[in-house]
Design an enzyme around this catalytic site. Sequence first.
Site, PDB file in Angstrom:
ATOM      1  N   SER A  52       0.806  -1.217   0.000  1.00 42.55           N
ATOM      2  CA  SER A  52       0.000   0.000   0.000  1.00 42.55           C
ATOM      3  C   SER A  52       0.841   1.269   0.000  1.00 42.55           C
ATOM      4  O   SER A  52       0.304   2.354  -0.204  1.00 42.55           O
ATOM      5  CB  SER A  52      -0.928   0.001   1.220  1.00 42.55           C
ATOM      6  OG  SER A  52      -0.191   0.137   2.425  1.00 42.55           O
ATOM      7  N   TYR A  53       2.141   1.176   0.216  1.00 38.78           N
ATOM      8  CA  TYR A  53       2.978   2.375   0.263  1.00 38.78           C
ATOM      9  C   TYR A  53       3.226   2.898  -1.150  1.00 38.78           C
ATOM     10  O   TYR A  53       3.821   2.214  -1.979  1.00 38.78           O
ATOM     11  CB  TYR A  53       4.316   2.089   0.943  1.00 38.78           C
ATOM     12  CG  TYR A  53       4.226   1.724   2.411  1.00 38.78           C
ATOM     13  CD1 TYR A  53       3.048   1.888   3.132  1.00 38.78           C
ATOM     14  CD2 TYR A  53       5.337   1.217   3.090  1.00 38.78           C
ATOM     15  CE1 TYR A  53       2.973   1.554   4.476  1.00 38.78           C
ATOM     16  CE2 TYR A  53       5.275   0.884   4.431  1.00 38.78           C
ATOM     17  CZ  TYR A  53       4.084   1.044   5.121  1.00 38.78           C
ATOM     18  OH  TYR A  53       4.017   0.704   6.449  1.00 38.78           O
ATOM     19  N   ALA A  54       2.752   4.114  -1.390  1.00 38.44           N
ATOM     20  CA  ALA A  54       2.900   4.759  -2.700  1.00 38.44           C
ATOM     21  C   ALA A  54       2.392   3.848  -3.823  1.00 38.44           C
ATOM     22  O   ALA A  54       2.978   3.795  -4.902  1.00 38.44           O
ATOM     23  CB  ALA A  54       4.356   5.160  -2.945  1.00 38.44           C
ATOM     24  N   GLY A  55       1.325   3.125  -3.530  1.00 41.54           N
ATOM     25  CA  GLY A  55       0.729   2.267  -4.543  1.00 41.54           C
ATOM     26  C   GLY A  55       1.647   1.179  -5.053  1.00 41.54           C
ATOM     27  O   GLY A  55       1.536   0.723  -6.196  1.00 41.54           O
ATOM     28  N   GLY A  56       2.562   0.736  -4.202  1.00 41.28           N
ATOM     29  CA  GLY A  56       3.506  -0.306  -4.604  1.00 41.28           C
ATOM     30  C   GLY A  56       4.856   0.238  -5.031  1.00 41.28           C
ATOM     31  O   GLY A  56       5.817  -0.525  -5.201  1.00 41.28           O
TER      32      GLY A  56
END
Length: 311
Positions: A52-56
């Site tokens: 979920s961090y920066a959309g992967g």
Amino acid sequence: MQQRYVGNSGLRVSALSLGTRSWGGETDEQDASELLRIFLDAGGRHLDTSASYAGGASEAVIGSLLGDVVSRTEVSISTKAGMTTPDGRRAVDASRNAMLTGLDASLARLGTDYVDVWFAEAWDANVPLEETLSALEFAVRTGRARYAGISNFRGWQAAKAAAVGGLPLVAAQAEYSFLERRAEAELIPALEDAGLGLMAWGPLGRGVLTGKYRGGIPAGSRGASGSEAAYVEQYLGEKPSRIVDAVCMAANGLGRTPQDVALAWLLSQHNVATAIVGPRTPVQLKELLDAQLTPLPPQIARALEDVSAAC
């Protein structure tokens, strides 16, 4: 840097873990590369990320550095699945399908065939717990994860997860600091009873315990960012400010930094395996690595615990 066991398992992680929430966003690949080199030179070995961090993008940056800056076997990596943030909104899906699909995507971005710890990132009230845990069990059984854990669970939720047979969970992640001590009431006792180690995120109160917000919100900080301001806002009130003042006063008296005082206290707490720090710049990381991390004098620790009680 000290290497510490996680709970009752044989997994060892560095006392400080390098959190990568800002990688692929605020922290570009060049700065990430320097952060990783500095961390490794100081003896750090564990990297924490999430799908979920920066959309992967955080995982993708780590993947680009494996084999170049560091070999895969020189570091341990934890990642998470079960949470997405479409359009900035938090959405949880810890179904077996979503979890395992997420793991496959994480491994592809990381450029590795396994992660050392794989976490269910959040409790999903819409999915049977056994289904979520079955995904963790399958990942461990097939070698795609060496160990499994839970993240952001409450105490009763952690106890329920640990009681489900078939999968020995080894770790939990939760926010824990002088500014957020609710984990002490139920979560930490539940983890201790089940033999899980705590990997604490937000150990510096989302940056507030460094003291940098005492005179206002500095330019370039998360508090000054339109997208990140809410992340620190809850710790800028009157009571958190009193706690920060006490930490800074103790640091001044001990000849240490506020970061050192906050981290040293946290790492001395029972069942804490590692503190996940998330510096956005090499300068911030170097300041953290200057910390002694030696236990505080008992009277100082007790005084700070009294000030921060029930925060």
